[in-house]
Design a protein around this motif. Structure first.
Motif, PDB file in Angstrom:
ATOM      1  N   UNK A   1       0.490  -1.684   0.637  1.00  0.00           N
ATOM      2  CA  UNK A   1       0.214  -0.345   0.091  1.00  0.00           C
ATOM      3  C   UNK A   1       1.091   1.511  -0.006  1.00  0.00           C
ATOM      4  N   UNK A   2       1.986   0.980   0.509  1.00  0.00           N
ATOM      5  CA  UNK A   2       2.758   2.456   0.793  1.00  0.00           C
ATOM      6  C   UNK A   2       3.620   2.468  -0.631  1.00  0.00           C
ATOM      7  N   UNK A   3       3.621   1.582  -1.094  1.00  0.00           N
ATOM      8  CA  UNK A   3       4.646   1.432  -2.425  1.00  0.00           C
ATOM      9  C   UNK A   3       4.058   2.114  -3.244  1.00  0.00           C
ATOM     10  N   UNK A   4       2.252   1.700  -3.273  1.00  0.00           N
ATOM     11  CA  UNK A   4       1.327   2.413  -3.933  1.00  0.00           C
ATOM     12  C   UNK A   4       1.321   3.543  -3.844  1.00  0.00           C
ATOM     13  N   UNK A   5       1.188   4.080  -2.683  1.00  0.00           N
ATOM     14  CA  UNK A   5       0.016   5.406  -2.752  1.00  0.00           C
ATOM     15  C   UNK A   5       1.084   6.309  -2.970  1.00  0.00           C
ATOM     16  N   UNK A   6       2.606   6.201  -2.549  1.00  0.00           N
ATOM     17  CA  UNK A   6       3.724   7.013  -2.652  1.00  0.00           C
ATOM     18  C   UNK A   6       4.820   6.844  -3.420  1.00  0.00           C
ATOM     19  N   UNK A   7       4.450   6.052  -4.610  1.00  0.00           N
ATOM     20  CA  UNK A   7       4.789   5.093  -5.434  1.00  0.00           C
ATOM     21  C   UNK A   7       6.351   5.912  -5.456  1.00  0.00           C
ATOM     22  N   UNK A   8       6.946   4.342  -5.018  1.00  0.00           N
ATOM     23  CA  UNK A   8       8.401   3.707  -4.775  1.00  0.00           C
ATOM     24  C   UNK A   8       8.271   2.587  -5.751  1.00  0.00           C
ATOM     25  N   UNK A   9       9.525   1.484  -5.033  1.00  0.00           N
ATOM     26  CA  UNK A   9       9.164   0.215  -6.120  1.00  0.00           C
ATOM     27  C   UNK A   9       9.804  -0.188  -4.400  1.00  0.00           C
ATOM     28  N   UNK A  10       9.143  -1.608  -4.373  1.00  0.00           N
ATOM     29  CA  UNK A  10       9.620  -1.989  -3.066  1.00  0.00           C
ATOM     30  C   UNK A  10      10.174  -3.994  -3.137  1.00  0.00           C
ATOM     31  N   UNK A  11      10.578  -4.183  -2.309  1.00  0.00           N
ATOM     32  CA  UNK A  11      11.368  -5.761  -2.412  1.00  0.00           C
ATOM     33  C   UNK A  11      11.066  -6.027  -1.010  1.00  0.00           C
ATOM     34  N   UNK A  12      10.259  -6.796  -0.841  1.00  0.00           N
ATOM     35  CA  UNK A  12       9.997  -7.809   0.489  1.00  0.00           C
ATOM     36  C   UNK A  12      10.388  -8.772   0.670  1.00  0.00           C
ATOM     37  N   UNK A  13      11.239  -9.211   1.279  1.00  0.00           N
ATOM     38  CA  UNK A  13      11.658 -10.752   1.554  1.00  0.00           C
ATOM     39  C   UNK A  13      10.797 -11.618   1.896  1.00  0.00           C
ATOM     40  N   UNK A  14      11.297 -12.866   1.834  1.00  0.00           N
ATOM     41  CA  UNK A  14       9.904 -13.521   2.218  1.00  0.00           C
ATOM     42  C   UNK A  14       9.912 -13.829   3.674  1.00  0.00           C
ATOM     43  N   UNK A  15      10.627 -13.317   3.916  1.00  0.00           N
ATOM     44  CA  UNK A  15      10.754 -13.404   6.156  1.00  0.00           C
ATOM     45  C   UNK A  15      10.174 -12.125   6.508  1.00  0.00           C
TER      46      UNK A  15
END
Length: 64
Positions: A8-22
């Motif tokens: 949600x933060x990435x979509x709303x504030x227009x940045x790319x995000x990589x989220x580790x599986x953990x």
């Protein structure tokens, strides 16, 4: 779900995000008049997580 909040933060504030599986957990919050980056940092720290920023890419990871 924590991953949904991060997306949600990435979509709303227009940045790319990589989220580790953990990166998992639940989030319940209500924040008013808080800068988005401060809110994001607080949510991550509450879960023992951190984020690195390289240009417009954010990488969320577990500190363990």
């Amino acid at each position: 779900d924590l991953q949904d909040v991060l997306l949600f933060f990435a979509e709303t504030y227009k940045f790319n995000i990589i989220i580790d599986p953990g990166v998992t957990g639940k989030v319940t919050c209500r924040l008013k008049q808080v800068p988005w980056d401060q809110a994001l940092d607080l949510i991550l720290r509450q879960h023992g997580l951190a984020m690195e920023v390289e240009g417009r890419i954010f990488h969320a990871f577990d500190l363990k």
